[in-house]
Each structure stands twice: as structure tokens, then as C-alpha cells.
Motif scaffolding. Structure first.
Motif, PDB file in Angstrom:
ATOM      1  N   PHE A 260     -54.047   6.484  63.327  1.00 31.38           N
ATOM      2  CA  PHE A 260     -52.819   7.070  63.884  1.00 31.38           C
ATOM      3  C   PHE A 260     -52.282   6.185  65.005  1.00 31.38           C
ATOM      4  O   PHE A 260     -52.347   6.527  66.192  1.00 31.38           O
ATOM      5  N   GLY A 266     -51.166  13.625  63.175  1.00 33.96           N
ATOM      6  CA  GLY A 266     -51.964  13.734  61.962  1.00 33.96           C
ATOM      7  C   GLY A 266     -53.150  14.669  62.144  1.00 33.96           C
ATOM      8  O   GLY A 266     -53.305  15.322  63.189  1.00 33.96           O
ATOM      9  N   ASP A 285     -58.535  11.948  56.574  1.00 32.71           N
ATOM     10  CA  ASP A 285     -57.387  11.935  57.486  1.00 32.71           C
ATOM     11  C   ASP A 285     -56.118  11.664  56.688  1.00 32.71           C
ATOM     12  O   ASP A 285     -56.172  11.258  55.521  1.00 32.71           O
ATOM     13  N   ASP A 286     -54.986  11.895  57.311  1.00 27.61           N
ATOM     14  CA  ASP A 286     -53.691  11.613  56.677  1.00 27.61           C
ATOM     15  C   ASP A 286     -52.965  10.521  57.444  1.00 27.61           C
ATOM     16  O   ASP A 286     -51.763  10.581  57.664  1.00 27.61           O
ATOM     17  N   GLY A 287     -53.765   9.497  57.839  1.00 26.61           N
ATOM     18  CA  GLY A 287     -53.214   8.408  58.630  1.00 26.61           C
ATOM     19  C   GLY A 287     -52.637   7.288  57.804  1.00 26.61           C
ATOM     20  O   GLY A 287     -52.120   7.493  56.700  1.00 26.61           O
ATOM     21  N   GLY A 325     -53.425   8.357  53.926  1.00 28.86           N
ATOM     22  CA  GLY A 325     -54.631   8.345  54.718  1.00 28.86           C
ATOM     23  C   GLY A 325     -55.856   7.894  53.951  1.00 28.86           C
ATOM     24  O   GLY A 325     -55.772   7.179  52.944  1.00 28.86           O
TER      25      GLY A 325
END
Length: 337
Positions: A260, A266, A285-287, A325
Motif C-alpha cells: 500500500f 486497503g 491483501d488487496d494491494g 493484491g
């Protein structure tokens, strides 16, 4: 048989007069049965008094058994044999009476020795259990003391590494020492949980929840990032718990430091669940994704996670997330339920 021995243990604890009364009752019952079957039995038979002596000694102890033998002989001499009163005139009947008394006393002696052996065995078993309980308690105390000392030593080492790292001007060296301090602190947390009880295993839910709480305070701060945990109730040995905690630390730190950039918002999710015969640890994660993270130096933490996974007999897989991510999964054999 077990129920009979339990009954005997209770009845042998009765007062002496009650045990003598019980033996007398059994003897009188034998006499009544003998008188009832007198015409059907050969003359001079005393067999029906033997069970009275046997059960008197079994249920009420040796004294009551001896009394039952003597009382049976007296009743037989008075009611069953020829003669006046307790005097027995027939030599064969007199011999049968003496033989009965000898057999009855032998029965009483054997039962007394048997119950004495059982009592001694019960005392030895009780002493062994008490000793085992004491040993287990002492082992738990030693384990807690060892865990306490180990935790304190690791905290001291982590503090020294942090001090050395903060004193360095070189950014790379400072980051390396601070990362080492973080890993030592993770191991210290494992021993802190081990110190709280006498068990040889570490509960994973409080370990991972507390570890992520520390990482949330240290690395997130006011950044718009959510760190969530979902951990099933399970316990692992110290070595396994330490390896899992270090893997969680590496993967979460990588996600928080590299996924991030530029205050990007996120979510990082940590999940540990039993799936069949395995435990599955997932950090997702959704990075920014794998390529961007590796270009910024996240590769060492992933290598360390793979090395620790091999120690657990499992493997780590790293893939792109469902949308964006990164998704890292550790799968290793679960302990027996």
C-alpha cells in the motif's frame, strides 16, 4: 466382581458390632437352610455353612469370618449332631466338625491375605498417582519458569537490536536490525503465551491476534489500512507455533510495508483454519500485487516464510489475489484433533 469388591470395601468399614451381626445373620440363614434340607443331605454334612463363612470373611472382614466359623461349628454341634448340648458323641461327626473349623479358618486367612494384598496395591497405586501428579505439577512449574526466563532474554535481545538499529545512519542496515528485532520479539511472544499455563502447546488464536495487534500499532498508525484476523481454535507445539508466528509476521509486515504505497487504502486478512487433515494459514491483501512488492524488496520475507514452511512439513504458495493484491497460503499437517 468389581461390584462385589466395592460392596465389601463399604461393608468392611462398618462398626465391629454390625459386622458381627451380619456374620451371625449369614450363619443363621445357613443353619435354617441346613435344617430345611436335613432329610435330603447325608448325615454330618456342613457344606452349607461354608458359604456363610466365606461371605462373612469377604463382606465383613477376618474377625467376622472367624466368628462365623466358630458360630457355625457351635450351631452344628447343638442342632445337627448326636449328643447332649454341644458335646458330639460320634467320632466321625467330631472329625467333620474339626475339619470344618480348619477349612473355615483357612478360608478366612486366604481372604484376609487377599484383601491385604489388594489394600497394599491400592496404597501403592495411590502413592504412585500422587507422585505422578506432583511430578507433573513440578514439570509445569519448571516449564513456566523456563518460558519466563526465555521470554525475558529474548525481549532483552530484541531491545538491544532495536537500539543498535536506531543508532545506525545506514537505512538498509537499520532496517535489517529492526527486522531482526521484530522476529526475536515474535519468538518472545510465543514463550510469553507458554508461560501462562502448564501445557506444552501454544494456543494459536491469542498468539496471532496479539501479534497482528502489535503490527497494527507499529506499522499502520493513521494509514487507511485494515488488518483483520480469523483464527480457529487450535494449539501447536512450541516449535510449530514459533514457525507459524514468524511466517505471519513476515507476510503481514511485507503486506503493510510494500502493498500500500503512498497512503493507499486497503485490507490485509489473516486466516488460520483446519481444512481436512491440514491447517491452512492465509495472508491476503488487496494491494499493488506481487511484481511491485518484489521490486521493492519484499522477496526476503517470502523466502524466509518458505524455509519455515519446510520445517513444518508444508509449503507456501504465493499468487495474485482474486481481484488485486497478493494471496499467500501456508498449508501444513494439522495436529491430531
Amino acid at each position: 466382581m468389581h461390584e462385589l469388591l466395592a460392596l465389601a470395601a463399604r461393608s468392611r468399614a462398618l462398626p465391629a458390632w454390625m459386622r458381627s451381626l451380619g456374620a451371625s445373620g449369614l450363619t443363621l440363614a445357613a443353619l435354617a437352610l441346613q435344617m430345611l434340607l436335613r432329610d435330603s443331605l447325608p448325615p454330618g454334612q456342613l457344606l452349607l455353612f461354608v458359604p456363610a463363612v466365606l461371605f462373612s470373611a469377604l463382606l465383613f472382614g477376618g474377625d467376622a469370618g472367624g466368628w462365623a466359623a466358630a458360630f457355625s461349628a457351635a450351631l452344628a454341634a447343638y442342632f445337627l449332631f448326636q449328643g447332649e448340648g454341644f458335646a458330639v458323641s460320634d467320632p466321625a461327626e467330631a472329625f467333620a466338625l474339626v475339619l470344618f473349623i480348619c477349612v473355615g479358618l483357612c478360608i478366612v486367612y486366604v481372604l484376609q491375605e487377599l484383601f491385604g494384598a489388594l489394600d497394599r496395591r491400592a496404597a501403592e497405586t495411590s502413592a504412585a498417582l500422587a507422585c505422578a501428579t506432583k511430578t507433573e505439577r513440578m514439570k509445569g512449574l519448571y516449564l513456566q519458569e523456563m518460558a519466563h526466563r526465555t521470554k525475558n532474554d529474548l525481549q532483552f535481545v530484541a531491545s538491544l537490536l532495536q537500539m543498535e538499529g536506531r543508532a545506525l545512519d545506514d537505512e538498509d542496515r537499520r532496517a535489517s536490525l529492526l527486522s531482526a528485532a521484530s522476529r526475536v520479539a515474535v519468538v518472545s511472544r510465543v514463550y510469553a503465551l507458554l508461560q501462562q499455563g502448564a501445557a506444552l502447546d501454544v494456543e494459536m488464536r491469542p498468539l496471532i491476534d496479539d501479534l497482528c495487534a502489535d503490527l497494527r500499532l507499529a506499522l499502520i498508525g493513521l494509514r487507511p489500512i485494515a488488518l483483520r484476523t480469523e483464527v480457529t481454535d487450535c494449539a501447536l507445539g512450541v516449535d510449530e507455533a514459533r514457525a507459524v508466528a514468524l511466517i505471519v509476521n513476515e507476510l503481514v509486515v511485507n503486506a503493510l510495508e510494500y502493498a500500500f504505497p503512498e497512503d493507499r487504502a486497503g485490507t490485509v486478512k489473516v486466516r488460520l483454519a483446519r481444512e481436512g487433515d491440514d491447517l491452512a494459514l492465509t495472508v491476503e491483501d488487496d494491494g499493488v500485487g506481487l511484481a511491485s512488492m518484489e521490486s521493492k524488496g519484499a522477496g526476503f520475507g517470502q523466502k524466509l516464510a518458505r524455509s519455515l514452511a519446510q520445517q513444518l512439513g508444508g509449503a507456501v504458495t504465493i499468487d495474485a489475489g482474486e481481484k488485486t493484491g497478493l494471496r499467500c497460503e501456508l498449508r501444513f499437517p494439522a495436529p491430531p484433533a
